[in-house]
Design an enzyme around this catalytic site. Structure first.
Site, PDB file in Angstrom:
ATOM      1  N   LYS A  59       1.274  92.186  52.898  1.00 37.93           N
ATOM      2  CA  LYS A  59       0.919  93.603  52.800  1.00 37.93           C
ATOM      3  C   LYS A  59      -0.085  93.867  51.680  1.00 37.93           C
ATOM      4  CE  LYS A  59       4.640  95.428  55.281  1.00 37.93           C
ATOM      5  NZ  LYS A  59       4.197  95.979  56.516  1.00 37.93           N
ATOM      6  N   CYS A  60      -0.971  92.934  51.439  1.00 37.50           N
ATOM      7  CA  CYS A  60      -1.930  93.008  50.342  1.00 37.50           C
ATOM      8  C   CYS A  60      -3.336  93.264  50.889  1.00 37.50           C
ATOM      9  CB  CYS A  60      -1.903  91.687  49.565  1.00 37.50           C
ATOM     10  SG  CYS A  60      -3.065  91.592  48.199  1.00 37.50           S
ATOM     11  N   GLY A  61      -4.154  93.924  50.104  1.00 39.80           N
ATOM     12  CA  GLY A  61      -5.540  94.144  50.494  1.00 39.80           C
ATOM     13  C   GLY A  61      -6.335  92.850  50.615  1.00 39.80           C
TER      14      GLY A  61
ATOM     15  N   THR B 226      -5.063  90.125  51.990  1.00 37.86           N
ATOM     16  CA  THR B 226      -4.467  89.359  53.088  1.00 37.86           C
ATOM     17  C   THR B 226      -5.509  88.824  54.078  1.00 37.86           C
ATOM     18  OG1 THR B 226      -2.379  90.524  52.825  1.00 37.86           O
ATOM     19  CG2 THR B 226      -2.719  89.435  54.929  1.00 37.86           C
TER      20      THR B 226
END
Length: 178
Positions: A56-58, A60
């Site tokens: 759920k990371c930018g 990813t």
């Protein structure tokens, strides 16, 4: 002359010798998200790109470039290995969900190990060693460490450095003989 009966003993002696020579940094075993064992000693003499990940990371989308590097250079010896972590509150999924997400969303084939901590007192021992050697601890997801074939030299880049960034490739390609 070696007989068939002696081959298992010779193999065991050779295996014990090669593991005894394994650099301390690589003397770690993990289980992949698919529950398969991976022993980093098997990768001594080859470059290893280590990345802490979160779904759920930018950052990813970097999975795409990591997988591309893995596919392009695995036959030359490169191991890309992912370490899912919720240290930055962006990996709430369990191991099975992480495996499904990586495979179905980004077609990840490089090994991803079971979720663990990568920072602080709770960091897994491998990450503690990476920090001690490089002087850098992940400050966010998708921090990259490149372990040289000597198993002792470690290069480190922050999250915003893409896996195929020129800085990474300048270190990696000579290790692959490219």
């Amino acid at each position: 002359m070696l007989t068939r009966a002696l081959l298992p003993a010779v193999f065991l002696a050779w295996s014990a010798l090669s593991w005894a020579e394994c650099p301390p940094l690589l003397n770690h075993q993990f289980r992949t998200l698919q529950k398969k064992p991976i022993d980093l000693c098997q990768w001594q003499g080859k470059p290893i790109l280590v990345v802490n990940t979160a779904s759920k990371c930018g950052f990813t989308p970097q999975f795409e470039k990591l997988e591309s590097l893995y596919k392009q250079y695995r036959d030359k010896g490169l191991l890309v290995i992912g370490f899912p972590s919720n240290d930055f509150w962006q990996e709430p999924k369990d191991n099975e969900e992480i495996a499904d997400f990586c495979k179905l969303t980004y077609f990840v084939e490089f090994p991803m190990v079971e979720k663990s901590a990568v920072t602080g007192d709770d960091a897994n021992p491998f990450y503690k060693q990476l920090k001690a050697i490089s002087g850098n601890s992940p400050r966010w997801n998708f921090h990259k460490y490149l372990i040289a074939p000597d198993g002792k030299t470690v290069y480190s880049w922050g999250s915003s450095t893409k896996p195929d960034d020129q800085k990474v490739m300048e270190k990696l390609l000579p290790m692959l003989g490219s």
